[in-house]
Enzyme design. Structure first.
Site, mmCIF file in Angstrom:
data_model
loop_
_atom_site.group_PDB
_atom_site.id
_atom_site.type_symbol
_atom_site.label_atom_id
_atom_site.label_comp_id
_atom_site.label_asym_id
_atom_site.label_seq_id
_atom_site.Cartn_x
_atom_site.Cartn_y
_atom_site.Cartn_z
ATOM 1 N N SER A 3 -5.601 -8.944 -12.770
ATOM 2 C CA SER A 3 -4.667 -8.698 -13.873
ATOM 3 C C SER A 3 -5.078 -9.605 -15.020
ATOM 4 O O SER A 3 -5.755 -10.625 -14.790
ATOM 5 C CB SER A 3 -3.258 -9.070 -13.417
ATOM 6 O OG SER A 3 -2.386 -9.175 -14.517
ATOM 7 N N TYR A 36 3.279 -14.363 -9.444
ATOM 8 C CA TYR A 36 2.306 -13.285 -9.652
ATOM 9 C C TYR A 36 1.017 -13.835 -10.266
ATOM 10 O O TYR A 36 -0.092 -13.563 -9.794
ATOM 11 C CB TYR A 36 2.939 -12.237 -10.572
ATOM 12 C CG TYR A 36 2.075 -11.024 -10.823
ATOM 13 C CD1 TYR A 36 1.811 -10.105 -9.817
ATOM 14 C CD2 TYR A 36 1.521 -10.788 -12.085
ATOM 15 C CE1 TYR A 36 1.025 -8.984 -10.052
ATOM 16 C CE2 TYR A 36 0.740 -9.678 -12.330
ATOM 17 C CZ TYR A 36 0.498 -8.769 -11.311
ATOM 18 O OH TYR A 36 -0.291 -7.666 -11.555
HETATM 19 N N1 NAP Z 1 0.736 -1.782 -13.638
HETATM 20 C C1 NAP Z 1 0.300 -2.839 -14.291
HETATM 21 O O1 NAP Z 1 0.667 -3.081 -15.450
HETATM 22 C C2 NAP Z 1 -0.653 -3.780 -13.614
HETATM 23 C C3 NAP Z 1 -1.258 -4.757 -14.415
HETATM 24 C C4 NAP Z 1 -2.148 -5.640 -13.820
HETATM 25 C C5 NAP Z 1 -2.444 -5.533 -12.479
HETATM 26 N N2 NAP Z 1 -1.839 -4.577 -11.723
HETATM 27 C C6 NAP Z 1 -2.178 -4.528 -10.293
HETATM 28 O O2 NAP Z 1 -2.480 -3.214 -9.903
HETATM 29 C C7 NAP Z 1 -2.257 -3.069 -8.497
HETATM 30 C C8 NAP Z 1 -1.511 -1.771 -8.220
HETATM 31 O O3 NAP Z 1 -0.231 -1.838 -8.807
HETATM 32 P P1 NAP Z 1 0.435 -0.621 -9.576
HETATM 33 O O4 NAP Z 1 0.628 -1.065 -10.965
HETATM 34 O O5 NAP Z 1 -0.315 0.634 -9.325
HETATM 35 O O6 NAP Z 1 1.897 -0.590 -8.923
HETATM 36 P P2 NAP Z 1 2.544 0.292 -7.742
HETATM 37 O O7 NAP Z 1 2.614 1.706 -8.163
HETATM 38 O O8 NAP Z 1 3.806 -0.404 -7.380
HETATM 39 O O9 NAP Z 1 1.496 0.170 -6.572
HETATM 40 C C9 NAP Z 1 1.441 -0.911 -5.700
HETATM 41 C C10 NAP Z 1 1.016 -0.395 -4.358
HETATM 42 O O10 NAP Z 1 0.856 -1.513 -3.473
HETATM 43 C C11 NAP Z 1 1.528 -1.186 -2.277
HETATM 44 N N3 NAP Z 1 1.917 -2.357 -1.496
HETATM 45 C C12 NAP Z 1 2.811 -3.325 -1.770
HETATM 46 N N4 NAP Z 1 2.880 -4.205 -0.767
HETATM 47 C C13 NAP Z 1 2.002 -3.781 0.183
HETATM 48 C C14 NAP Z 1 1.611 -4.249 1.452
HETATM 49 N N5 NAP Z 1 2.143 -5.342 2.005
HETATM 50 N N6 NAP Z 1 0.653 -3.551 2.137
HETATM 51 C C15 NAP Z 1 0.111 -2.444 1.616
HETATM 52 N N7 NAP Z 1 0.460 -1.928 0.433
HETATM 53 C C16 NAP Z 1 1.386 -2.597 -0.284
HETATM 54 C C17 NAP Z 1 2.742 -0.393 -2.723
HETATM 55 O O11 NAP Z 1 3.292 0.279 -1.614
HETATM 56 P P3 NAP Z 1 4.902 0.481 -1.455
HETATM 57 O O12 NAP Z 1 5.168 1.692 -2.274
HETATM 58 O O13 NAP Z 1 5.067 0.636 0.005
HETATM 59 O O14 NAP Z 1 5.550 -0.753 -2.006
HETATM 60 C C18 NAP Z 1 2.077 0.526 -3.729
HETATM 61 O O15 NAP Z 1 1.427 1.585 -3.102
HETATM 62 C C19 NAP Z 1 -1.503 -4.330 -8.060
HETATM 63 O O16 NAP Z 1 -2.403 -5.212 -7.426
HETATM 64 C C20 NAP Z 1 -1.045 -4.927 -9.372
HETATM 65 O O17 NAP Z 1 -0.878 -6.322 -9.321
HETATM 66 C C21 NAP Z 1 -0.941 -3.710 -12.256
#
Ligand code: NAP
Length: 303
Positions: free
Chosen positions: A157, A170
Site C-alpha cells: 500500500s 495497517y
Molecule cells: N482498496 C484499497 O484502497 C487498497 C489500498 C492499498 C492496499 N490495499 C490492499 O489490497 C489488498 C486487497 O484488499 P481489497 O482492497 O481488495 O479489499 P477487500 O475487497 O476487502 O479484499 C480483501 C480480501 O482479503 C480477504 N481476507 C481477509 N482476511 C483474510 C484471511 N485471514 N485469510 C484469507 N483471506 C482474508 C477478504 O476475505 P473476507 O471477505 O473473508 O474478509 C477479502 O477477500 C489488501 O492487502 C489491502 O491491504 C487496498
C-alpha cells in the site's frame, strides 16, 4: 483435501499443467476477485483462495459472465491457518505440477488511534497482513526455487511507504511487508524468482467499509475529532478513488516482464506523495498533514 507430511522432494512428478498457474489469496472480493478473473482471461489456471467458501458467489458469477469459470478453482484458505496453507500448495502442485505466480493479496485494515487500539487487534492485523503473507510465501518458495522461475506479488500500500495517523496497525503491517519483500527479492533473484510490490493508493473496495465499521475508539475519546478528520478524509478520497481494475491489469502486464521493477505505486495522488516524501524535508510533510487534519476537525470537545 489431501493433507500430509509431504515435502517438495517427495512430491510425485506430475506433468506440469499446460496453462500457467496463479495462486491468489483473498479472492472473494476487491482486487483479488478482479486479479483472478483478469488472469483467467489471459489463459492462466487460477487457484482462487477464499477464507470462507460460502463467499465465492460474486467471483464465480463474474467468472461465468466472462466465460472463464472453468479456469478458476476456488479453494478454502484462511492465511492465518498455516496448516491449510501447506495443504493447498501441495494439492496445487500435485494437480498442476507448477505455480508460476503467487499474489499475496488477502488483507484487512484496522484503524483507530494507537492508544485506543487493543493489542489483540494489533496482533490480528499482523497475523493477516504480514505473518499470513510470510507463511504463504514460505510454502510456495521451495517449488518456485526448484522451477527456477516465478513471480511473487505482494499487495502492499502507499501506507507501506508513508505513515498516516489513524491507521497505525495497517501502516505498520504494510511497512513490514515492504521490508520483507526487499529482502526476499534479493534472496530469490539468483533462482530466477521475481518479487514485486504493488503499492495502491485509495481504491473503492470493501476493505475500507469493513475498516470504518470496526474502527477502534473509546467512548469520549480524546482523539475523536482527529479520528473524524481522518475518516472524513478517507471517505472523500475513496469516493474519488481510481478503478480497482487498474491493479489487476497492471499485474497482467507485469507478469509478462522477465525483469520487473521492485515497486509499482498506483492510484490518484500517490506519485506526488511519494515524490514529496523523497524531496521535501520530513518536518514540512508533517506540518502539511497536521495542518490539513486541523482544518478538517470538528470544533474541540471534551478533554
Ligand atoms: N482498496 C484499497 O484502497 C487498497 C489500498 C492499498 C492496499 N490495499 C490492499 O489490497 C489488498 C486487497 O484488499 P481489497 O482492497 O481488495 O479489499 P477487500 O475487497 O476487502 O479484499 C480483501 C480480501 O482479503 C480477504 N481476507 C481477509 N482476511 C483474510 C484471511 N485471514 N485469510 C484469507 N483471506 C482474508 C477478504 O476475505 P473476507 O471477505 O473473508 O474478509 C477479502 O477477500 C489488501 O492487502 C489491502 O491491504 C487496498
Amino acid at each position: 483435501m489431501n493433507t500430509s507430511n509431504h515435502s517438495p522432494a517427495d512430491l510425485p512428478s506430475s506433468l506440469p499443467s499446460s496453462e500457467p498457474v496463479i495462486l491468489v489469496t483473498g479472492a472473494s472480493s476487491g482486487f483479488g476477485l478482479l486479479i483472478s478473473i483478469t488472469m483467467a482471461k489471459k489463459g492462466y489456471r487460477v487457484i482462487a483462495s477464499i477464507r470462507d467458501l460460502s463467499n465465492q458467489g460474486q467471483l464465480m458469477e463474474q467468472a461465468k459472465a466472462a466465460k472463464v469459470d472453468l479456469l478458476i478453482d476456488c479453494v478454502q484458505l484462511d492465511v492465518t491457518d498455516h496448516r491449510t496453507i501447506s495443504e493447498v500448495i501441495i494439492e496445487t502442485m500435485e494437480r498442476y505440477g507448477r505455480i508460476d505466480i503467487l499474489v499475496n493479496n488477502a488483507g484487512l485494515a484496522i484503524g483507530g488511534y494507537i492508544e485506543e487500539v487493543p493489542l489483540e487487534a494489533w496482533r490480528q492485523q499482523m497475523d493477516i497482513n504480514y505473518f499470513g503473507l510470510v507463511a504463504v510465501t514460505k510454502a510456495v518458495l521451495p517449488y518456485m526455487r526448484q522451477q527456477r522461475s516465478g513471480h511473487i506479488y505482494n499487495i502492499s500500500s502507499v501506507g507501506g511507504r508513508v505513515g498516516f495517523p489513524g491507521y497505525a496497525p495497517y501502516v505498520a503491517s504494510k511497512f513490514a511487508v515492504e521490508g520483507f519483500s526487499e529482502a526476499l527479492r534479493l534472496e530469490m533473484q539468483p533462482f530466477g524468482v521475481q518479487v514485486i510490490l504493488i503499492e495502491p493508493g485509495a481504491y473503492p473496495t470493501s476493505i475500507w467499509k469493513k475498516g470504518f465499521d470496526s474502527i477502534h475508539a473509546s467512548p469520549h475519546s480524546p482523539y475523536q475529532d482527529q479520528l473524524d478528520a481522518v475518516l472524513n478524509y478517507s471517505k472523500s478520497t475513496l469516493n474519488n478513488g481510481a478503478d480497482p481494475q487498474d491493479i489487476a491489469d497492471a499485474i497482467a502486464r507485469i507478469s509478462r516482464l522477465r525483469r520487473p521493477k521492485l515497486r509499482y505505486a498506483m492510484g490518484k495522488g500517490v506519485h506526488f506523495l511519494l515524490f514529496s516524501k523523497v524531496l521535501l524535508p520530513w518536518n514540512w510533510l508533517e506540518s502539511f498533514v497536521l495542518k490539513f487534519m486541523k482544518k478538517r476537525k470538528a470544533p474541540a470537545r471534551g478533554l
